[in-house]
Design an enzyme around this catalytic site. Structure first.
Site, short mmCIF file in Angstrom:
data_model
loop_
_atom_site.label_atom_id
_atom_site.label_comp_id
_atom_site.label_asym_id
_atom_site.label_seq_id
_atom_site.Cartn_x
_atom_site.Cartn_y
_atom_site.Cartn_z
N ASP A 1 0.82 -1.21 0.00
CA ASP A 1 0.00 0.00 0.00
C ASP A 1 0.86 1.26 0.00
OD1 ASP A 1 0.70 -0.17 2.69
OD2 ASP A 1 -1.17 -1.25 3.15
N LYS B 1 -4.75 3.52 -1.22
CA LYS B 1 -5.70 4.50 -1.77
C LYS B 1 -5.28 4.94 -3.17
CE LYS B 1 -7.56 6.79 2.25
NZ LYS B 1 -7.03 7.65 3.28
N MET C 1 -1.96 8.73 12.77
CA MET C 1 -3.24 8.99 12.09
C MET C 1 -4.03 10.09 12.81
SD MET C 1 -4.41 5.04 11.53
CE MET C 1 -4.16 4.55 13.22
N1 SAH Z 1 2.13 0.39 10.64
C1 SAH Z 1 2.50 1.76 10.50
C2 SAH Z 1 1.41 2.71 10.89
C3 SAH Z 1 0.20 2.63 10.01
S1 SAH Z 1 -1.05 3.77 10.44
C4 SAH Z 1 3.80 2.01 11.30
O1 SAH Z 1 4.19 1.17 12.10
O2 SAH Z 1 4.43 3.03 11.08
C5 SAH Z 1 -0.68 5.11 9.37
C6 SAH Z 1 -0.12 6.26 10.13
O3 SAH Z 1 1.24 6.04 10.42
C7 SAH Z 1 -0.14 7.58 9.40
O4 SAH Z 1 -1.40 8.21 9.51
C8 SAH Z 1 0.92 8.35 10.16
O5 SAH Z 1 0.45 8.82 11.36
C9 SAH Z 1 1.92 7.27 10.45
N2 SAH Z 1 3.02 7.20 9.48
C10 SAH Z 1 3.35 6.17 8.69
N3 SAH Z 1 4.46 6.45 7.99
C11 SAH Z 1 4.85 7.68 8.36
C12 SAH Z 1 5.94 8.52 8.02
N4 SAH Z 1 6.86 8.15 7.13
N5 SAH Z 1 6.05 9.72 8.63
C13 SAH Z 1 5.14 10.11 9.53
N6 SAH Z 1 4.09 9.37 9.88
C14 SAH Z 1 3.94 8.17 9.32
#
Ligand code: SAH
Length: 508
Positions: A36, A58, A173
């Site tokens: 994704d 998306k 998020m």
């Molecule tokens: N499994 C992922 C999180 C998924 S939920 C993890 O462990 O990182 C998706 C959220 O993760 C986004 O809305 C944001 O808040 C955060 N996120 C994911 N990648 C990011 C990045 N490179 N920089 C900042 N926030 C990030």
């Protein structure tokens, strides 16, 4: 037995170097990759063409595949006996719905493994210079979802407890609920002066950080139009950023740099760019190939004792010459008595790797300098073998001949156009995701233009920095309507990197 298996793999937060060794193995052995939006596209750039890639994030119109459909897809693919790698941003079990996917697999009797990843909850703050814990500031941190409906009556989040009972708070998020999150924390006892950092697209060239307090950050974010994907970091540790913001202060931070050299040669340039904090994107425009006809090279190898000199002008020249020598059942003993010249340090090292000593390396790498340096050493009538590329310029043999040498310019390898698909490249240029283009030879420019095949080339390159390795490459770019922004002082990869580095420094 069905061999199908699903690997739930954490792709890390964005910097492609932040995937685990095991995760990378899963990408390489997969028959199907289901990914994704948050998985770095660079991780997918080098997979074999047979691997099926399925995007379930998306689409530009905001439409995403439903979780149930994703679950079914994983089941179907594994049941058909495939190795399926489900690549998820960050860690698969941190708000990634990886738990649900794993449950479905169990229910359907499908083998699976989990490969944890580096979560953005820790990595995005780290790349912004914020350690989530620090002995002087806090001894705990919590990762909390920020997208719970704020109007929900029975919140799953114990605001009263997290507001005061925990140290650093990291919300994922949470951008659209930022004002509510800040209010709730203050209402439940956190000081409004608590520092807050927002880190968007952490660990990528697009990383942006905004710092404020619980009282101010919501308004600041609105003003700066700060959006997802971002993490919200709340706590005293945010102050450490002033001291520790290592990533954002790297010379090429924020720059995505296109490398157009052949695949075999790209890695050195890419490595240097990444060491300086840039992100290298490889798009090989040329390919190195064996000569179409070996007659001339074989004839030269057949009469090696006649030459007093051999001049190697590239690492490829060395490689293809030595390969051919071996095929003809000869080795370095047949080069005895020949003075060896290498035009630069890399070529010299390539010769040395074969156990050969190099007699001369000119201080500069242009034909004029090579000849000037050799003039004192060359005796009239000396025979010089020049094993080179098919498209090499004529100036070097000409000047050597003028200096009295008898030169044989022999095609040892060819530079041919690579057959790349430029669709993604074009899209990246359109979206202004590429900031610097590098050209390391005239043929890289020519084939870049050919492969891109854009009738709006100038428009696509507007605002993009174009870096050239030297005057000949620049001249070719200019002829093809590409404006060169930077030219290396010394026509080497190190010289090119230096020019890029110098220009980004002066702009800061
Ligand atoms: N499994 C992922 C999180 C998924 S939920 C993890 O462990 O990182 C998706 C959220 O993760 C986004 O809305 C944001 O808040 C955060 N996120 C994911 N990648 C990011 C990045 N490179 N920089 C900042 N926030 C990030």
């Amino acid at each position: 037995m069905n061999n199908g298996i699903v690997y739930l793999v954490g792709a890390g937060p964005g910097d492609p170097g932040l995937i685990t060794v095991k995760g990378l193995e899963c990408i390489q052995k997969a028959g199907v990759i289901v990914y994704d939006r948050l998985a770095s596209p660079k991780l997918l750039a080098k997979i074999s063409p047979e691997t099926e890639l399925i995007y379930v994030g998306k689409s530009p119109d905001g439409h995403a595949m439903k979780q149930q459909q994703i679950n079914q897809l994983l089941v179907d693919k594994a049941q058909s006996g495939q190795i399926v790698t489900r690549l998820k941003g960050g860690d698969p079990f941190v708000f990634g719905r990886g738990g649900e996917e794993a449950e479905t697999l169990v229910e359907n009797g499908i083998r699976f493994e989990v490969v944890p990843g580096i979560t953005s909850a820790v990595a995005a703050p780290a790349y912004a210079g914020i350690p989530v814990t620090h002995r002087d500031a806090t001894s705990s941190f919590a990762v909390i979802t920020g997208n719970e409906d704020p109007t929900k009556e029975n919140s799953n989040i114990a605001w009263d407890q997290i507001a005061t009972g925990l140290g650093t708070l990291v919300f994922l998020m949470g951008m659209s609920n930022l004002p509510v999150i800040c209010d709730k924390l203050v209402q439940h006892g956190r000081s409004p002066a608590t520092p807050v950092a927002l880190v968007r697209w952490g660990t990528r060239p697009e990383q942006r950080t905004l710092v404020g307090t619980l009282a101010t950050i919501a308004a600041e974010a609105r003003q700066a139009k700060f959006k997802n994907p971002a993490v919200i970091v709340v706590g005293e540790v945010v102050r450490l950023r002033d001291k520790l913001a290592w990533f954002e202060s790297k010379p090429l931070f924020g720059k995505r740099v296109l490398v157009t050299r052949s695949r075999e040669q790209a890695s050195e340039l890419s490595r240097q760019i990444e060491e300086l904090g840039g992100e290298a994107w490889e798009f090989p425009t040329i390919r190195i190939a064996a000569p179409a006809d070996y007659t001339a090279l074989d004839a030269a190898i057949g009469k090696l004792p006649l030459y007093q000199w051999m001049i190697f002008t590239s690492v490829n020249g060395v490689k293809y010459f030595m390969d051919r020598l071996k095929i003809l059942n000869k080795d370095i003993r047949n080069l005895q008595g020949i003075e060896l010249v290498a035009v630069g340090p890399k070529t010299k090292a390539a010769l040395e790797a074969y156990g050969l000593l190099v007699n001369y390396v000119p201080g500069e790498y242009r034909a004029e300098q090579i000849t000037a340096g050799l003039k004192e050493k060359l005796k009239p009538g000396d025979r010089v073998l020049l094993p080179r590329a098919d498209l090499a310029r004529q100036i070097l043999p000409q000047l050597l001949a003028e200096a009295g040498a008898v030169v044989e310019d022999v095609i040892t390898y060819r530079t041919v156009a690579a057959a790349g698909d430029a669709t993604r490249l074009k899209a990246m240029l359109q979206k202004r995701e590429l900031h610097i283009l590098t050209f390391t030879s005239a043929s890289t420019v020519k084939n870049f233009v050919k492969l891109l095949a854009a009738d709006n080339l100038q428009e696509l390159l507007q605002g993009v920095t174009v870096a050239s390795i030297g005057p000949i490459t620049s001249a070719t770019a200019c002829e093809l309507g590409i404006e060169v922004t930077l030219e290396a002082k010394e026509s080497t990869i190190a010289g090119l990197v230096e020019a890029i580095r110098g220009s980004s420094k002066s702009k800061k």
